[in-house]
Scaffold this motif. Structure first.
Motif, PDB file in Angstrom:
ATOM      1  N   GLY A  41     -60.448 -30.849  12.911  1.00 17.20           N
ATOM      2  CA  GLY A  41     -59.479 -31.712  13.592  1.00 17.20           C
ATOM      3  C   GLY A  41     -59.410 -33.082  12.938  1.00 17.20           C
ATOM      4  O   GLY A  41     -58.331 -33.641  12.748  1.00 17.20           O
ATOM      5  N   GLY A  95     -56.104 -34.300  11.127  1.00 21.86           N
ATOM      6  CA  GLY A  95     -55.495 -35.453  11.802  1.00 21.86           C
ATOM      7  C   GLY A  95     -55.492 -36.699  10.933  1.00 21.86           C
ATOM      8  O   GLY A  95     -54.518 -37.446  10.897  1.00 21.86           O
ATOM      9  N   HIS A 140     -51.817 -36.828  10.005  1.00 22.25           N
ATOM     10  CA  HIS A 140     -51.403 -37.557  11.216  1.00 22.25           C
ATOM     11  C   HIS A 140     -50.778 -36.691  12.318  1.00 22.25           C
ATOM     12  O   HIS A 140     -51.273 -35.616  12.597  1.00 22.25           O
ATOM     13  CB  HIS A 140     -50.524 -38.746  10.807  1.00 22.25           C
ATOM     14  CG  HIS A 140     -49.357 -38.374   9.930  1.00 22.25           C
ATOM     15  ND1 HIS A 140     -48.168 -38.034  10.458  1.00 22.25           N
ATOM     16  CD2 HIS A 140     -49.229 -38.268   8.582  1.00 22.25           C
ATOM     17  CE1 HIS A 140     -47.337 -37.713   9.482  1.00 22.25           C
ATOM     18  NE2 HIS A 140     -47.973 -37.852   8.321  1.00 22.25           N
ATOM     19  N   THR A 174     -51.472 -32.961  13.753  1.00 19.99           N
ATOM     20  CA  THR A 174     -51.988 -32.874  15.117  1.00 19.99           C
ATOM     21  C   THR A 174     -51.225 -31.836  15.929  1.00 19.99           C
ATOM     22  O   THR A 174     -51.823 -31.070  16.690  1.00 19.99           O
ATOM     23  CB  THR A 174     -51.936 -34.255  15.799  1.00 19.99           C
ATOM     24  OG1 THR A 174     -52.752 -35.154  15.053  1.00 19.99           O
ATOM     25  CG2 THR A 174     -52.425 -34.203  17.233  1.00 19.99           C
ATOM     26  N   GLY A 177     -57.169 -30.344  18.465  1.00 21.68           N
ATOM     27  CA  GLY A 177     -55.946 -31.131  18.606  1.00 21.68           C
ATOM     28  C   GLY A 177     -56.221 -32.536  19.104  1.00 21.68           C
ATOM     29  O   GLY A 177     -55.665 -33.513  18.605  1.00 21.68           O
ATOM     30  N   SER A 188     -57.912 -34.480  16.419  1.00 20.75           N
ATOM     31  CA  SER A 188     -56.896 -34.781  15.423  1.00 20.75           C
ATOM     32  C   SER A 188     -56.053 -35.985  15.857  1.00 20.75           C
ATOM     33  O   SER A 188     -55.755 -36.870  15.061  1.00 20.75           O
ATOM     34  CB  SER A 188     -56.030 -33.539  15.218  1.00 20.75           C
ATOM     35  OG  SER A 188     -55.083 -33.729  14.235  1.00 20.75           O
ATOM     36  N   GLY A 189     -55.693 -36.014  17.138  1.00 22.64           N
ATOM     37  CA  GLY A 189     -54.930 -37.130  17.684  1.00 22.64           C
ATOM     38  C   GLY A 189     -55.710 -38.430  17.622  1.00 22.64           C
ATOM     39  O   GLY A 189     -55.187 -39.486  17.248  1.00 22.64           O
TER      40      GLY A 189
END
Lengths: 231, 118
Positions: free
Chosen positions: A182, A186, A190, A194, A205, A208-209
């Protein structure tokens, strides 16, 4: 009459939603990663505009309303971060170290490669924030002397690339756990990455965010520091 | 849902005000995200007020990038002229960044993965 309709918000907004819905369907039906909905939509809309000789500005009369929603979406990332705050706090060392590594390696590798391959200074500078989410990247490019719209385009290209083959590439080089994967996707790809990671699994997720938010902050800080020293 | 959207826009507005007012290079929406997170942690805002709106936006996050991406068409000429540094650096660097980030995080992450299977 035609021109009037094309420059009303109906055209750009309708086209974006319609093409995206079709692209999503194509992606779901075929299950092929290179039919990534964002990449496919962008390519299709460009072809439609070029064939119809419709300028980008005309398209953006409607496109800007879709783009507007990116702003509150970034704010909205606070909610999944909040609900995962315990797991994140327990693993703050790998998260922070990973994001710092991504920010430094992105600036060095993108600018270094572009310079080695003979890019002109504005192009090299436009590449510096390419792993940062669009709204942040544009303001960084402006500040350091890049070409903001070119940066925006490269940011999206990077994002599509990461979304199309990020998870596959991570598995290939032996990264299988959701946290490092992630972070990797991410921090390099970006928001578009994500969106793909949110499909893979929820934890990847959310991380990643977090990675793309923090990566934006750290890169903005590092680049403005570099510019204030050398600029 | 409407309350959620109003709050998200309010925090973005607050973030923009701070970003522009204090001339910070960090965009307003990112500051807004930080402020909303802080307000959730401090208990000023309840998660259920913003959950629906945020879920709706985040499940369509990819869509909102499309118009900015279409902007690449304006730069076809410049990209054509300097395609090697632009495309080369973008491609190679994306994979370099993923590998470096993933490896650093994997080396330092000692906690067992338990949340992978959902």
């Amino acid at each position: 009459m035609w021109n009037e309709l094309l420059s009303s918000p109906l055209f750009g907004a309708g086209l974006t939603l319609g093409v995206y819905a079709l692209a999503q369907k194509t992606y779901q039906r075929t299950g092929r990663i290179f039919f990534n909905p964002v990449a496919l939509s962008i390519a299709s809309i460009i072809v439609i505009l070029l064939l119809g000789r419709i300028p980008y500005e005309t398209y953006m009369e409607g496109g800007k309303y879709v783009l507007f929603l990116l702003g509150p979406s970034v704010v909205a990332l606070a909610v999944p971060l909040y609900s995962r705050r315990r797991e994140i706090m327990q693993r703050k060392l790998p998260i922070l170290a990973g994001i710092f590594a991504s920010s430094v390696s992105s600036i060095v590798s993108a600018c270094g490669l572009a310079w080695l391959l003979g890019g002109s200074p504005p192009v090299v500078l436009s590449l510096a924030p390419k792993s940062v989410t669009t709204p942040i990247a544009i303001s960084i490019a402006e500040k350091i002397g890049g070409i903001p719209p070119l940066t925006a385009a490269l940011v999206v290209l990077t994002g599509c690339l990461g979304a199309i083959c990020g998870p596959e590439f991570c598995r290939l080089i032996g990264i299988r756990n959701s946290l490092p994967m992630g972070l990797a996707v991410g921090a390099s790809a970006h928001g578009i990455g994500t969106a793909r990671m949110l499909e893979e699994n929820r934890m990847a997720g959310v991380i990643s965010g977090l990675a793309f938010g923090l990566n934006g902050l750290i890169t903005a800080f590092l680049l403005s520091l570099i510019v204030s020293i050398f600029g | 849902m409407v309350r959620g959207f109003a709050l998200l826009l309010f925090f973005q507005f607050l973030g923009e005000t701070i970003s522009r007012g204090l001339k910070i290079p960090i965009p307003g929406n990112v500051i807004g995200m930080g402020l909303l997170l802080a307000s959730l942690v401090a208990g000023l805002i309840r998660a259920e007020w913003v959950e629906d709106a945020s879920e709706l936006l985040l499940s369509h996050l990819a869509l909102f990038f499309v118009p900015a991406g279409v902007g690449v068409m304006i730069y076809f000429e410049l990209i054509g002229r300097e395609w090697l540094p632009i495309v080369g650096a973008t491609f190679i660097s994306t994979f370099v960044v993923m590998a470096v980030t993933g490896w650093v995080a994997e080396r330092l992450d000692f906690k067992e993965e338990s949340s992978d299977v959902e």
